[in-house]
Design a protein around this motif. Structure first.
Motif, PDB file in Angstrom:
ATOM      1  N   UNK A   1      41.550  40.850  40.078  1.00 55.23           N
ATOM      2  CA  UNK A   1      42.786  40.205  39.645  1.00 55.23           C
ATOM      3  C   UNK A   1      42.518  38.797  39.135  1.00 55.23           C
ATOM      4  N   UNK A   2      43.352  38.333  38.208  1.00 53.32           N
ATOM      5  CA  UNK A   2      43.193  37.002  37.628  1.00 53.32           C
ATOM      6  C   UNK A   2      44.535  36.290  37.593  1.00 53.32           C
ATOM      7  N   UNK A   3      44.513  35.026  37.997  1.00 54.11           N
ATOM      8  CA  UNK A   3      45.649  34.122  37.787  1.00 54.11           C
ATOM      9  C   UNK A   3      45.186  33.070  36.796  1.00 54.11           C
ATOM     10  N   UNK A   4      45.954  32.875  35.729  1.00 54.79           N
ATOM     11  CA  UNK A   4      45.580  31.897  34.702  1.00 54.79           C
ATOM     12  C   UNK A   4      46.699  30.893  34.570  1.00 54.79           C
ATOM     13  N   UNK A   5      46.380  29.634  34.780  1.00 57.67           N
ATOM     14  CA  UNK A   5      47.372  28.586  34.563  1.00 57.67           C
ATOM     15  C   UNK A   5      46.777  27.540  33.634  1.00 57.67           C
ATOM     16  N   UNK A   6      47.649  26.919  32.895  1.00 58.01           N
ATOM     17  CA  UNK A   6      47.206  25.925  31.918  1.00 58.01           C
ATOM     18  C   UNK A   6      48.232  24.814  31.825  1.00 58.01           C
TER      19      UNK A   6
END
Length: 173
Positions: A60-65
């Motif tokens: 799983x991946x969480x991507x925040x920017x």
């Protein structure tokens, strides 16, 4: 019975090598296709790569920017993308992680990328000493060429965090 055990061991070793080779070929394909960052920009290219990473690995991946007020110049954007590729490649092969958190932060004077996994961790100094540390050396050299820096925080059993930051030139009005 002993030959069955040896054959099973060899079969598993061959299967692991084929899997690693497949990952290497996929990484090479991404590396030769620089136009992804050039055409899409860093955020969209990272999102595309992360989507593929999830499909390939099941991690799983969480991507925040951060909200980008301007687009990143190509050299730092490409450098951060390559650091993400190398780091995530290591997660997919070695970490046995179930979740990776990727954070991209851009301010007026620097861009930072953080990749944190919940995997098995590593002894950073031991990895640096082995041949396996070439990926770390490559990441460090990429950042250094742009006056940036990369750090690793990890220990066996506690996951790994890779932090990279690169200075950005101020744009002329």
């Amino acid at each position: 019975q002993a030959w069955v055990d040896r054959a099973a061991g060899r079969f598993h070793a061959i299967r692991r090598h084929i899997s690693e080779l497949s990952d290497d070929v996929r990484q090479l394909a991404y590396r030769f296709h620089q136009t992804t960052v050039e055409d899409l920009g860093l955020v969209a290219a990272l999102q595309r790569y992360l989507d593929d990473f999830v499909k390939r690995t099941g991690v799983g991946v969480r991507f925040s920017k951060s909200r980008l007020t301007r687009s990143l110049p190509l050299r730092p954007a490409t450098c951060l993308f390559r650091i993400a590729q190398e780091s995530l490649g290591n997660v997919g092969v070695h970490a046995k992680a179930t979740l990776v958190t990727v954070t991209l932060t851009v301010s007026s004077d620097k861009a930072a990328l953080s990749i944190v996994d919940n995997g098995i961790g590593m002894d950073v100094e031991q990895v640096r000493k082995r041949k396996a540390g070439l990926g770390m050396l490559s990441i460090q050299e990429r950042a250094r060429l742009l006056n940036g820096e990369v750090t690793w925080h990890s220990s066996p059993g506690s996951g790994t965090e890779v932090r990279a930051w690169l200075p950005l030139q101020r744009e002329e009005p």
